[in-house]
Design a protein around this motif. Structure first.
Motif, PDB file in Angstrom:
ATOM      1  N   VAL A   1      34.800  43.557  28.640  1.00 26.68           N
ATOM      2  CA  VAL A   1      35.228  43.377  29.768  1.00 26.68           C
ATOM      3  C   VAL A   1      33.912  43.117  30.996  1.00 26.68           C
ATOM      4  CG1 VAL A   1      36.839  43.817  31.909  1.00 26.68           C
ATOM      5  CG2 VAL A   1      37.493  44.251  29.287  1.00 26.68           C
ATOM      6  N   THR A   2      33.911  42.122  31.425  1.00 29.97           N
ATOM      7  CA  THR A   2      32.940  41.685  32.136  1.00 29.97           C
ATOM      8  C   THR A   2      33.565  40.852  33.564  1.00 29.97           C
ATOM      9  OG1 THR A   2      31.078  41.160  32.088  1.00 29.97           O
ATOM     10  CG2 THR A   2      31.820  39.235  31.088  1.00 29.97           C
ATOM     11  N   ASN A   3      32.484  40.294  34.397  1.00 33.55           N
ATOM     12  CA  ASN A   3      32.793  39.699  35.689  1.00 33.55           C
ATOM     13  C   ASN A   3      32.811  38.707  35.273  1.00 33.55           C
ATOM     14  OD1 ASN A   3      31.183  42.465  37.413  1.00 33.55           O
ATOM     15  ND2 ASN A   3      32.704  41.648  37.572  1.00 33.55           N
ATOM     16  N   GLN A   4      33.895  37.826  35.598  1.00 34.98           N
ATOM     17  CA  GLN A   4      33.603  36.045  35.627  1.00 34.98           C
ATOM     18  C   GLN A   4      32.468  35.814  36.203  1.00 34.98           C
ATOM     19  OE1 GLN A   4      34.447  34.019  38.107  1.00 34.98           O
ATOM     20  NE2 GLN A   4      34.867  31.963  37.094  1.00 34.98           N
ATOM     21  N   HIS A   5      32.417  36.216  37.558  1.00 35.54           N
ATOM     22  CA  HIS A   5      31.222  35.272  38.266  1.00 35.54           C
ATOM     23  C   HIS A   5      29.702  35.576  36.566  1.00 35.54           C
ATOM     24  CE1 HIS A   5      30.392  39.745  39.702  1.00 35.54           C
ATOM     25  NE2 HIS A   5      28.774  38.736  39.345  1.00 35.54           N
TER      26      HIS A   5
ATOM     27  N   PRO B   1      38.756  33.829  37.671  1.00 35.35           N
ATOM     28  CA  PRO B   1      38.216  33.420  39.086  1.00 35.35           C
ATOM     29  C   PRO B   1      38.887  34.783  40.234  1.00 35.35           C
ATOM     30  CG  PRO B   1      38.381  31.956  37.859  1.00 35.35           C
ATOM     31  CD  PRO B   1      39.424  31.758  37.468  1.00 35.35           C
ATOM     32  N   SER B   2      39.777  34.372  39.803  1.00 34.31           N
ATOM     33  CA  SER B   2      41.026  35.108  41.331  1.00 34.31           C
ATOM     34  C   SER B   2      40.280  36.438  41.387  1.00 34.31           C
ATOM     35  CB  SER B   2      42.323  35.059  41.081  1.00 34.31           C
ATOM     36  OG  SER B   2      42.775  35.275  40.560  1.00 34.31           O
ATOM     37  N   THR B   3      40.402  37.291  39.532  1.00 37.81           N
ATOM     38  CA  THR B   3      40.237  38.765  39.723  1.00 37.81           C
ATOM     39  C   THR B   3      38.593  38.948  39.239  1.00 37.81           C
ATOM     40  OG1 THR B   3      40.913  39.281  37.738  1.00 37.81           O
ATOM     41  CG2 THR B   3      42.595  39.520  39.720  1.00 37.81           C
ATOM     42  N   ASP B   4      37.841  37.696  39.316  1.00 39.30           N
ATOM     43  CA  ASP B   4      36.305  38.136  38.733  1.00 39.30           C
ATOM     44  C   ASP B   4      36.188  38.815  37.693  1.00 39.30           C
ATOM     45  OD1 ASP B   4      33.951  37.213  38.758  1.00 39.30           O
ATOM     46  OD2 ASP B   4      32.881  39.723  40.007  1.00 39.30           O
ATOM     47  N   ILE B   5      37.829  38.812  36.654  1.00 37.19           N
ATOM     48  CA  ILE B   5      37.630  39.310  35.335  1.00 37.19           C
ATOM     49  C   ILE B   5      37.718  38.049  34.218  1.00 37.19           C
ATOM     50  CG2 ILE B   5      38.715  40.994  34.047  1.00 37.19           C
ATOM     51  CD1 ILE B   5      37.548  42.333  35.712  1.00 37.19           C
ATOM     52  N   ALA B   6      37.035  38.618  32.987  1.00 38.39           N
ATOM     53  CA  ALA B   6      36.271  37.245  32.303  1.00 38.39           C
ATOM     54  C   ALA B   6      36.055  39.039  30.876  1.00 38.39           C
ATOM     55  CB  ALA B   6      35.062  37.154  32.203  1.00 38.39           C
ATOM     56  N   VAL B   7      36.672  37.733  29.897  1.00 40.50           N
ATOM     57  CA  VAL B   7      36.450  38.969  28.598  1.00 40.50           C
ATOM     58  C   VAL B   7      35.545  38.293  27.198  1.00 40.50           C
ATOM     59  CG1 VAL B   7      37.556  39.835  26.120  1.00 40.50           C
ATOM     60  CG2 VAL B   7      38.365  39.525  28.795  1.00 40.50           C
TER      61      VAL B   7
END
Length: 133
Positions: free
Chosen positions: A96-100, A127-133
């Motif tokens: 888990v990291t930040n989408q940006h 992008p709405s929660t700035d979360i990426a996997v």
């Protein structure tokens, strides 16, 4: 989300503590967190410091690069790179990291606390929660 090499993620993920379903308790000025579902700490009461020490190996560095027509937010076109951090979420190697950090990346790599580096793949981002996997 970023899926790194499964073997590396499994090793680092073993140190991750799942706090879902747990809780915290205070006694005598010491706060403890009850971990539920952690591989090595199921149903154990741990201090915040103990959890941080156990989870340190699950923290990773993310290196995202873009080339050619790709671009990072606020960075314009051309080649570039972005760096950030993340944490190993499960034994599969999901991170888990930040989408940006990963937005617009053409190449992703993950560096673990032991210095090993692996290529990674973006699984999904919000992008709405700035979360990426």
């Amino acid at each position: 989300m970023i899926a790194a090499a499964a073997l590396a993620g499994a090793g680092a993920g073993a140190g991750a503590v799942a706090l879902a379903g747990g809780g915290s308790h205070s006694a005598g000025g010491t706060t403890t967190v009850v971990a539920a579902g952690g591989a090595n700490v199921a149903n154990a009461a741990l201090t915040v410091g103990q959890i941080a020490k156990a989870d340190t190996k699950s923290v990773v560095e993310i290196d995202a690069t873009t080339s050619g027509s790709g671009s990072f937010p606020f960075g314009g076109g051309g080649s570039g790179s972005a760096e950030g951090t993340g944490f190993v979420y499960d034994a599969k190697g999901d991170i888990v990291t930040n989408q940006h950090v990963v937005s617009g990346a053409s190449s992703l790599s993950v560096k673990f606390s032991d210095g090993s580096t692996y290529k990674a793949t973006l699984v999904g981002a919000d992008p709405s929660t700035d979360i990426a996997v």
